[in-house]
Scaffold this motif. Structure first.
Motif, mmCIF file in Angstrom:
data_model
loop_
_atom_site.group_PDB
_atom_site.id
_atom_site.type_symbol
_atom_site.label_atom_id
_atom_site.label_comp_id
_atom_site.label_asym_id
_atom_site.label_seq_id
_atom_site.Cartn_x
_atom_site.Cartn_y
_atom_site.Cartn_z
ATOM 1 N N TRP A 51 37.976 47.077 40.566
ATOM 2 C CA TRP A 51 38.731 46.202 41.456
ATOM 3 C C TRP A 51 38.325 44.756 41.203
ATOM 4 N N PRO A 52 39.311 43.868 41.038
ATOM 5 C CA PRO A 52 38.983 42.454 40.770
ATOM 6 C C PRO A 52 38.386 41.782 42.002
ATOM 7 N N ARG A 53 37.648 40.699 41.769
ATOM 8 C CA ARG A 53 37.154 39.905 42.891
ATOM 9 C C ARG A 53 38.350 39.308 43.632
ATOM 10 N N TYR A 79 38.647 47.564 50.996
ATOM 11 C CA TYR A 79 38.430 47.004 49.668
ATOM 12 C C TYR A 79 36.927 47.042 49.408
ATOM 13 N N PRO A 80 36.514 47.208 48.136
ATOM 14 C CA PRO A 80 35.068 47.196 47.865
ATOM 15 C C PRO A 80 34.420 45.936 48.434
ATOM 16 N N THR A 81 33.459 46.106 49.323
ATOM 17 C CA THR A 81 32.885 44.976 50.058
ATOM 18 C C THR A 81 32.281 43.933 49.141
ATOM 19 N N HIS A 82 31.646 44.375 48.056
ATOM 20 C CA HIS A 82 30.989 43.424 47.166
ATOM 21 C C HIS A 82 31.977 42.648 46.307
ATOM 22 N N ARG A 83 33.275 43.006 46.362
ATOM 23 C CA ARG A 83 34.307 42.307 45.600
ATOM 24 C C ARG A 83 35.234 41.481 46.495
#
Length: 496
Positions: A51-53, A79-83
């Motif tokens: 997944w893109p930032r 959405y991926p939290t770190h992204r």
């Protein structure tokens, strides 16, 4: 006297031909949209390998009634939290600032990457805030939501993969735009008619333009930009009131592709008061005229197909329809008397009036298609089509004076301030707007009283036609009197 009659009839006929041209353009888009719906399926592409930032930008200005709802909805996006990075671009000057600070602190304590961005000056208004936010984030994609939007938790999961559909690297997909839903469509007749008109844009125009390979537009919110696209097109600019339409054309003239997803809705609140609606209409119509002034020449000098250039022309100039309606309307009452005095040599020309009714045929096809699509997403299905169509046409005519002023100011390049549309957090309850007034201008201006005079003027036209037994313009005058009457009534009512 004969020359004056010829001029009146000629101007009236030119206005009718312009309306017919606009109507036929909408008819063609409807055919394209129906072709697209025949094979449209919820065939969502797979998730990208990584997944893109992504940055979610929330531009705000004095949104105390809706800001907490907005922030809560956006922090719930899956959405991926770190992204993921949330930016609250807050230019507010009221208690919104404290409300935002409290919500941001709450979610920061839970480990979310969320920032409260404050600028010393509101330079460039919304466009300036969005551009400033980009300098403070590393997001590859940028989702934008205005304060009245409440995106569903799966919004990003359903939209981001479309940047990579049919393109392993997603290199030329610059925007993914979604359809607007309506949180308060049934709040009042005012919101019902707005929903009816907006549905035509989102269910037909955008779908038809995509099907035909024509230029689309980012709708200012409820969509996602590729950062590289924004930067390649020259970033956000505040030299028009529709920074979204402006950047959309700059990007597509640079070769970027836009994707529109009618199957994904971003629910939002419709303006519930006449002053809020007029504020929005002024910005949209003047901004479209400004964008036409800025880009129409570039469109025709581009290598785009002739059909795309023609559709882009009607797209950018569609707000000029209000000028044609206003001129046609003002001329229509004297024409009743021209017919009555027996100008036999001009009588055949009066059949031009039939073009107005002829123009309604493709428009009916256009609005009917949108209404049918919208019904599939409503339970219960909602009010009948014919009544909504007639009231919407009348109401649009009633806004022609207000919107014509905006169009003409845009075409001549007169600069005006960006006045945001007040969001009052109104989902139900008649009269609930009282106590939540946010005045964008004088509620009862000279223009408002002129609208009331025009309602009386067209009532006079109805009376004159009945008295003189000239009935050809009676349907037109009924619509005009109803439309201007509605606009004037709501202007008085919401000024309380």
């Amino acid at each position: 006297m004969f020359l004056l009659q010829v001029v009146l009839v000629g101007l009236y006929g030119l206005c009718l031909l312009l309306l017919l041209g606009f109507s036929l353009t909408q008819w063609h888009l409807t055919r394209l949209a129906r072709r697209a719906y025949a094979r449209l399926a919820e065939d969502a592409p797979p998730a990208p390998p990584q997944w893109p930032r992504l940055t979610v930008q929330l531009p705000l200005y004095n949104e105390q009634y809706v800001v907490e709802r907005l922030i809560d909805a956006c922090t719930a996006l899956r959405y991926p939290t770190h992204r993921l990075h949330l930016q609250i671009l807050d230019d507010s000057t009221d208690e919104t600032v404290a409300l935002v600070a409290a919500r941001v602190a709450y979610y920061q304590a839970q480990g979310l990457r969320i920032d409260h961005v404050r600028r010393p000056e509101r330079t460039g208004f919304k466009a300036g805030a969005l551009a400033h936010g980009l300098t403070l984030t590393d997001g590859e994609l940028v989702a934008i939501f205005d304060a009245d939007f409440v995106p569903e938790p799966d919004f990003l999961e359903r939209t981001v993969p479309h940047f990579f559909r049919d393109e392993p690297n997603g290199s030329r997909t610059g925007v993914v735009q979604t359809r607007w839903g309506h949180l308060n469509e049934e709040f009042s007749l005012l919101t019902t008619l707005q929903a009816f008109g907006l549905n035509a844009h989102f269910y037909v125009e955008q779908v038809g333009r995509q099907q035909g390979g024509h230029f689309l537009n980012f709708n200012g919110t409820g969509g996602i930009w590729r950062r590289a696209c924004i930067e390649d097109a020259g970033s956000w600019s505040a030299d028009t009131l529709t920074e979204d339409l402006d950047l959309s054309y700059r990007a597509q003239l640079r070769g970027w592709q836009f994707r529109y997803l009618p199957q994904v809705a971003a629910p939002a609140e419709l303006p519930a008061t006449m002053d809020a609606l007029k504020s929005q209409q002024f910005r949209w119509t003047k901004g479209a005229a400004e964008t036409a002034r800025k880009h129409l020449g570039r469109v025709w000098r581009s290598s785009q197909p002739l059909s795309t250039r023609l559709h882009a022309t009607f797209h950018l100039l569609n707000s000029c329809v209000f000028v044609a309606i206003l001129v046609m309307a003002v001329l229509s009452v004297p024409l009743v008397f021209v017919r009555a005095v027996g100008a036999e040599e001009l009588r055949p020309v009066f059949w031009l009036a039939a073009f107005f009714l002829l123009a309604l045929v493709p428009l009916t096809f256009y609005f009917r298609t949108a209404w049918q699509q919208a019904r599939q997403h409503r339970q219960p299905p909602g009010p009948g089509f014919a009544g909504q169509l007639l009231l919407f046409l009348a109401f649009s005519m009633g806004l022609s004076l207000h919107n014509s002023r905006a169009v003409l100011l845009g075409l001549i390049g007169r600069s005006t301030a960006f006045i945001r549309t007040p969001k009052l957090g109104l989902l139900q309850g008649p009269g609930a707007w009282r106590g939540r007034r946010y005045r964008t201008s004088r509620l009862l201006s000279g223009l408002t009283w002129l609208e009331g005079l025009l309602a009386a003027y067209f009532l006079f036209g109805i009376g004159a036609g009945l008295y003189l037994h000239e009935y050809g313009l009676l349907p037109t005058h009924l619509l005009l009197a109803t439309g201007y009457g509605l606009v004037f009534f709501y202007s008085l009512r919401h000024a309380e």
